[in-house]
Design an enzyme around this catalytic site. Structure first.
Site: not given
Length: 297
Positions: A143, A255
């Site tokens: 993440h 991401c």
């Protein structure tokens, strides 16, 4: 003049300055609608704000607790010399990651799998990709925002940045590959620096397109559906090279940009050194050794 009440209207007499009586009316329908919409927007804003606080801070607390527990369990396994089973268990930690440039306190266990069960603890190993040190592409996801945000600063890495993976028996030192705009003149330029020792472009000079690794550079931003970034040879068919001809790579994915899942940031690095724990007992000893040799910043 005394104030009097007449139906739904309030009337007041003249004030001390002799002003003419004025009529006070309640808000009209338009004003009421505007007020209602305003209240809805304020409520929606508060909901969004609470969600952001939860994602950025509360999930970090939860993940920090899970990460601490994973570290304790892994230490216990290694301390008692228990080897891991060949088939790793989803969500189970089996290695640690260090990035010296991010500080001495940067370390995360790596769990098996890239489901939320694994990633809420820390970085997760793509199932089916090689293990640390093996030929091919050892691939790890993490993440970038919330849930510990282990990969929040990946965009701050540069070519030759060290990424160290610790297993039960060894430390594996990977270095970020040259960026695309550094390919030309690498061998006689930055590639000569001490911290870039063992790092090449991986390109085949006899092939116009650079050969099998011609598309593999240190940093790429790709669409979310580019699963081939974690192939044994990134962005190439899985069978383009036999295992014996594959380079040992480490690929990190997250991401991109921050607070968005619109794209993926990919960092590719190459194995430059394997050090047994019998040679250096701790990560602090290893990083000091690398710094003394000029191999890390």
């Amino acid at each position: 003049m005394p104030t009097r009440y007449d139906g739904d209207r309030d009337y007041e007499g003249p004030d001390s300055a002799g002003a003419v009586a004025t009529e006070r009316r309640g808000p009209g329908g338009g004003a009421t609608a505007v007020r209602t919409i305003g209240e809805i927007l304020i409520t929606a804003g508060l909901v969004v704000l609470l969600f952001v606080v939860y994602e950025l801070y509360i999930t970090d607390i939860f993940s920090a607790n899970k990460q601490a527990n994973a570290n304790t369990v892994l230490d216990d396994e290694w301390k008692n010399d228990r080897t891991l089973h060949p088939d790793l268990v989803e969500g189970q930690a089996f290695a640690r990651m260090y990035i010296p440039e991010f500080g001495a306190d940067y370390h995360f266990t790596i769990q098996e799998g890239t489901t939320e069960k694994s990633l809420v603890v820390g970085p997760g190993h793509y199932v089916g990709t090689p293990l640390p040190g093996e030929p091919g592409n050892f691939a790890v996801a993490g993440h970038r925002v919330g849930k510990g945000a282990p990969f929040n600063d990946l965009d701050e890495l540069h070519s030759c940045s060290a990424i160290i993976i610790e297993t039960h028996t060894d430390f594996y030192v990977y270095k970020v590959l040259p960026y695309e705009d550094e390919q030309k003149g690498w061998e006689t330029g930055k590639g000569q620096q001490p911290d870039c020792r063992g790092v090449s472009t991986l390109r085949d000079p006899n092939q116009p397109d650079g050969g099998a690794y011609g598309k593999t550079v240190g940093r790429k931003v790709v669409a979310p559906n580019r699963g081939d970034a974690t192939n044994p040879v990134p962005y190439q068919p899985k069978d383009i090279l036999p295992a014996a001809g594959q380079v040992s790579l480490l690929t990190l994915t997250t991401c991109h940009p921050q607070f968005s899942a619109r794209e993926r940031l990919i960092i590719h690095s190459v194995l430059t050194r394997q050090v047994a724990k019998t040679e250096v007992g701790t990560i602090a000893e290893l990083t000091e050794k690398l710094k003394t040799a000029g191999e890390t910043r």
